[in-house]
Motif scaffolding. Structure first.
Motif, PDB file in Angstrom:
ATOM      1  N   HIS A   1       0.847  -1.190   0.000  1.00 47.56           N
ATOM      2  CA  HIS A   1       0.000   0.000   0.000  1.00 47.56           C
ATOM      3  C   HIS A   1       0.883   1.241   0.000  1.00 47.56           C
ATOM      4  CE1 HIS A   1      -2.961  -2.945   1.210  1.00 47.56           C
ATOM      5  NE2 HIS A   1      -3.895  -2.060   0.922  1.00 47.56           N
ATOM      6  N   VAL A   2       0.486   2.248  -0.776  1.00 46.71           N
ATOM      7  CA  VAL A   2       1.251   3.481  -0.852  1.00 46.71           C
ATOM      8  C   VAL A   2       0.273   4.643  -1.025  1.00 46.71           C
ATOM      9  CG1 VAL A   2       1.626   3.280  -3.348  1.00 46.71           C
ATOM     10  CG2 VAL A   2       3.178   4.646  -2.007  1.00 46.71           C
ATOM     11  N   SER A   3       0.560   5.747  -0.341  1.00 41.61           N
ATOM     12  CA  SER A   3      -0.312   6.918  -0.454  1.00 41.61           C
ATOM     13  C   SER A   3      -0.074   7.625  -1.790  1.00 41.61           C
ATOM     14  CB  SER A   3      -0.043   7.898   0.692  1.00 41.61           C
ATOM     15  OG  SER A   3       1.235   8.485   0.534  1.00 41.61           O
ATOM     16  N   ILE A   4      -1.051   8.413  -2.197  1.00 41.57           N
ATOM     17  CA  ILE A   4      -0.923   9.167  -3.449  1.00 41.57           C
ATOM     18  C   ILE A   4       0.315  10.054  -3.414  1.00 41.57           C
ATOM     19  CG2 ILE A   4      -1.977  10.968  -4.863  1.00 41.57           C
ATOM     20  CD1 ILE A   4      -4.710   9.811  -4.062  1.00 41.57           C
TER      21      ILE A   4
ATOM     22  N   LYS B   1       3.441   9.771  -5.940  1.00 42.83           N
ATOM     23  CA  LYS B   1       3.809  10.905  -6.777  1.00 42.83           C
ATOM     24  C   LYS B   1       5.278  11.274  -6.588  1.00 42.83           C
ATOM     25  CE  LYS B   1       2.450  15.177  -5.939  1.00 42.83           C
ATOM     26  NZ  LYS B   1       1.624  16.380  -5.767  1.00 42.83           N
ATOM     27  N   ASN B   2       5.750  11.229  -5.361  1.00 42.88           N
ATOM     28  CA  ASN B   2       7.132  11.612  -5.077  1.00 42.88           C
ATOM     29  C   ASN B   2       8.152  10.568  -5.525  1.00 42.88           C
ATOM     30  OD1 ASN B   2       6.383  14.055  -3.973  1.00 42.88           O
ATOM     31  ND2 ASN B   2       6.282  13.245  -1.890  1.00 42.88           N
ATOM     32  N   CYS B   3       7.766   9.299  -5.558  1.00 41.25           N
ATOM     33  CA  CYS B   3       8.706   8.214  -5.885  1.00 41.25           C
ATOM     34  C   CYS B   3       8.124   7.302  -6.959  1.00 41.25           C
ATOM     35  CB  CYS B   3       9.019   7.406  -4.627  1.00 41.25           C
ATOM     36  SG  CYS B   3       9.737   8.374  -3.306  1.00 41.25           S
ATOM     37  N   PHE B   4       7.508   7.880  -7.992  1.00 37.60           N
ATOM     38  CA  PHE B   4       6.802   7.086  -8.988  1.00 37.60           C
ATOM     39  C   PHE B   4       7.701   6.053  -9.654  1.00 37.60           C
ATOM     40  CE2 PHE B   4       5.004   6.300 -13.215  1.00 37.60           C
ATOM     41  CZ  PHE B   4       3.765   5.801 -12.820  1.00 37.60           C
ATOM     42  N   SER B   5       8.915   6.436 -10.035  1.00 38.80           N
ATOM     43  CA  SER B   5       9.830   5.505 -10.710  1.00 38.80           C
ATOM     44  C   SER B   5      10.098   4.264  -9.869  1.00 38.80           C
ATOM     45  CB  SER B   5      11.151   6.194 -11.042  1.00 38.80           C
ATOM     46  OG  SER B   5      10.931   7.234 -11.957  1.00 38.80           O
ATOM     47  N   LYS B   6      10.274   4.462  -8.584  1.00 33.66           N
ATOM     48  CA  LYS B   6      10.551   3.345  -7.682  1.00 33.66           C
ATOM     49  C   LYS B   6       9.375   2.370  -7.671  1.00 33.66           C
ATOM     50  CE  LYS B   6      10.191   3.464  -3.002  1.00 33.66           C
ATOM     51  NZ  LYS B   6      10.529   3.900  -1.626  1.00 33.66           N
ATOM     52  N   TYR B   7       8.163   2.873  -7.545  1.00 30.98           N
ATOM     53  CA  TYR B   7       6.990   2.004  -7.489  1.00 30.98           C
ATOM     54  C   TYR B   7       6.677   1.393  -8.850  1.00 30.98           C
ATOM     55  CZ  TYR B   7       6.484   3.592  -2.751  1.00 30.98           C
ATOM     56  OH  TYR B   7       6.725   3.843  -1.428  1.00 30.98           O
ATOM     57  N   LEU B   8       6.989   2.086  -9.916  1.00 27.16           N
ATOM     58  CA  LEU B   8       6.813   1.526 -11.246  1.00 27.16           C
ATOM     59  C   LEU B   8       7.724   0.314 -11.434  1.00 27.16           C
ATOM     60  CD1 LEU B   8       5.323   1.823 -13.900  1.00 27.16           C
ATOM     61  CD2 LEU B   8       7.152   3.324 -14.674  1.00 27.16           C
ATOM     62  N   LYS B   9       8.940   0.389 -10.915  1.00 28.65           N
ATOM     63  CA  LYS B   9       9.856  -0.759 -10.989  1.00 28.65           C
ATOM     64  C   LYS B   9       9.317  -1.946 -10.199  1.00 28.65           C
ATOM     65  CE  LYS B   9      13.972   1.933 -11.927  1.00 28.65           C
ATOM     66  NZ  LYS B   9      15.222   2.468 -11.443  1.00 28.65           N
ATOM     67  N   TYR B  10       8.705  -1.676  -9.028  1.00 32.49           N
ATOM     68  CA  TYR B  10       8.084  -2.753  -8.263  1.00 32.49           C
ATOM     69  C   TYR B  10       6.978  -3.408  -9.086  1.00 32.49           C
ATOM     70  CZ  TYR B  10      10.281  -1.480  -3.774  1.00 32.49           C
ATOM     71  OH  TYR B  10      11.156  -1.237  -2.761  1.00 32.49           O
ATOM     72  N   ALA B  11       6.137  -2.595  -9.728  1.00 32.77           N
ATOM     73  CA  ALA B  11       5.048  -3.133 -10.540  1.00 32.77           C
ATOM     74  C   ALA B  11       5.585  -3.933 -11.721  1.00 32.77           C
ATOM     75  CB  ALA B  11       4.142  -2.002 -11.023  1.00 32.77           C
ATOM     76  N   GLN B  12       6.631  -3.444 -12.359  1.00 28.57           N
ATOM     77  CA  GLN B  12       7.231  -4.161 -13.483  1.00 28.57           C
ATOM     78  C   GLN B  12       7.788  -5.507 -13.037  1.00 28.57           C
ATOM     79  OE1 GLN B  12       9.973  -1.122 -14.773  1.00 28.57           O
ATOM     80  NE2 GLN B  12       8.731  -0.674 -16.582  1.00 28.57           N
TER      81      GLN B  12
ATOM     82  N   ILE C   1       0.706  -2.811  -6.457  1.00 27.38           N
ATOM     83  CA  ILE C   1       0.743  -1.598  -5.643  1.00 27.38           C
ATOM     84  C   ILE C   1      -0.683  -1.093  -5.489  1.00 27.38           C
ATOM     85  CG2 ILE C   1       1.725   0.720  -5.402  1.00 27.38           C
ATOM     86  CD1 ILE C   1       3.876  -1.495  -5.745  1.00 27.38           C
ATOM     87  N   ILE C   2      -1.167  -0.960  -4.254  1.00 28.79           N
ATOM     88  CA  ILE C   2      -2.485  -0.392  -3.982  1.00 28.79           C
ATOM     89  C   ILE C   2      -2.266   1.066  -3.577  1.00 28.79           C
ATOM     90  CG2 ILE C   2      -4.567  -0.502  -2.556  1.00 28.79           C
ATOM     91  CD1 ILE C   2      -4.200  -2.945  -4.368  1.00 28.79           C
ATOM     92  N   VAL C   3      -2.889   1.976  -4.312  1.00 31.75           N
ATOM     93  CA  VAL C   3      -2.756   3.413  -4.048  1.00 31.75           C
ATOM     94  C   VAL C   3      -3.888   3.825  -3.115  1.00 31.75           C
ATOM     95  CG1 VAL C   3      -2.580   5.701  -5.082  1.00 31.75           C
ATOM     96  CG2 VAL C   3      -1.783   3.697  -6.357  1.00 31.75           C
ATOM     97  N   THR C   4      -3.544   4.550  -2.049  1.00 30.35           N
ATOM     98  CA  THR C   4      -4.548   4.959  -1.070  1.00 30.35           C
ATOM     99  C   THR C   4      -4.648   6.476  -0.973  1.00 30.35           C
ATOM    100  OG1 THR C   4      -2.955   4.933   0.750  1.00 30.35           O
ATOM    101  CG2 THR C   4      -4.146   2.884   0.323  1.00 30.35           C
ATOM    102  N   SER C   5      -5.841   6.921  -0.628  1.00 31.17           N
ATOM    103  CA  SER C   5      -6.090   8.332  -0.346  1.00 31.17           C
ATOM    104  C   SER C   5      -6.735   8.389   1.031  1.00 31.17           C
ATOM    105  CB  SER C   5      -7.024   8.925  -1.403  1.00 31.17           C
ATOM    106  OG  SER C   5      -7.340  10.268  -1.081  1.00 31.17           O
ATOM    107  N   HIS C   6      -6.069   8.989   1.986  1.00 33.20           N
ATOM    108  CA  HIS C   6      -6.537   9.058   3.375  1.00 33.20           C
ATOM    109  C   HIS C   6      -6.829   7.667   3.930  1.00 33.20           C
ATOM    110  CE1 HIS C   6      -6.775  13.400   3.002  1.00 33.20           C
ATOM    111  NE2 HIS C   6      -7.448  13.227   1.869  1.00 33.20           N
TER     112      HIS C   6
ATOM    113  N   LEU D   1      -1.870  -0.445  -9.155  1.00 34.04           N
ATOM    114  CA  LEU D   1      -0.826  -0.394 -10.164  1.00 34.04           C
ATOM    115  C   LEU D   1      -0.227  -1.793 -10.254  1.00 34.04           C
ATOM    116  CD1 LEU D   1       0.967   1.379 -12.041  1.00 34.04           C
ATOM    117  CD2 LEU D   1       2.425   1.788 -10.070  1.00 34.04           C
ATOM    118  N   THR D   2      -0.350  -2.419 -11.431  1.00 31.08           N
ATOM    119  CA  THR D   2       0.150  -3.769 -11.615  1.00 31.08           C
ATOM    120  C   THR D   2       0.904  -3.889 -12.930  1.00 31.08           C
ATOM    121  OG1 THR D   2      -1.836  -4.519 -12.752  1.00 31.08           O
ATOM    122  CG2 THR D   2      -1.789  -4.800 -10.361  1.00 31.08           C
ATOM    123  N   GLN D   3       1.600  -4.978 -13.080  1.00 28.95           N
ATOM    124  CA  GLN D   3       2.311  -5.282 -14.314  1.00 28.95           C
ATOM    125  C   GLN D   3       1.292  -5.659 -15.387  1.00 28.95           C
ATOM    126  OE1 GLN D   3       4.554  -8.923 -14.175  1.00 28.95           O
ATOM    127  NE2 GLN D   3       6.080  -8.119 -15.569  1.00 28.95           N
ATOM    128  N   LEU D   4       1.518  -5.233 -16.620  1.00 33.66           N
ATOM    129  CA  LEU D   4       0.649  -5.631 -17.720  1.00 33.66           C
ATOM    130  C   LEU D   4       0.804  -7.116 -17.998  1.00 33.66           C
ATOM    131  CD1 LEU D   4       1.015  -2.853 -20.446  1.00 33.66           C
ATOM    132  CD2 LEU D   4      -1.009  -3.438 -19.133  1.00 33.66           C
TER     133      LEU D   4
END
Length: 81
Positions: free
Chosen positions: A2-5, A9-20, A25-30, A37-40
């Motif tokens: 789980h990761v907050s919006i 936003k601040n570390c998008f590249s890092k989380y994109l690599k995790y998804a790849q 990755i579950i994105v949370t708001s409050h 966010l998942t791998q295709l």
């Protein structure tokens, strides 16, 4: 994971690599889940025979000048009747 919006936003590249790498990755708001966010799937991934320039979006630039591919190279997204 789980990761907050804000963190996403601040570390998008890092989380994109995790998804790849196959991590979901579950994105949370409050604290509430809002997106995933998942791998295709392999059959959805673009191949070299499907270049991204064929999928270009056209937008207006300054003074109304069009940006993007010339009209002859654009793909129509609506069906003609």
């Amino acid at each position: 994971m789980h990761v907050s919006i804000r963190e996403l936003k601040n570390c998008f590249s890092k989380y994109l690599k995790y998804a790849q790498a196959g991590e979901e990755i579950i994105v949370t708001s409050h604290g509430n889940p809002v997106a995933r966010l998942t791998q295709l799937a392999p059959n959805l991934q673009l191949r070299a025979s499907q270049p991204l320039d064929k999928l270009a979006w056209v937008r207006r630039g300054q003074a109304g000048k069009k940006l993007g591919l010339p009209a002859a190279q654009r793909i129509r997204l609506t069906e003609e009747a």
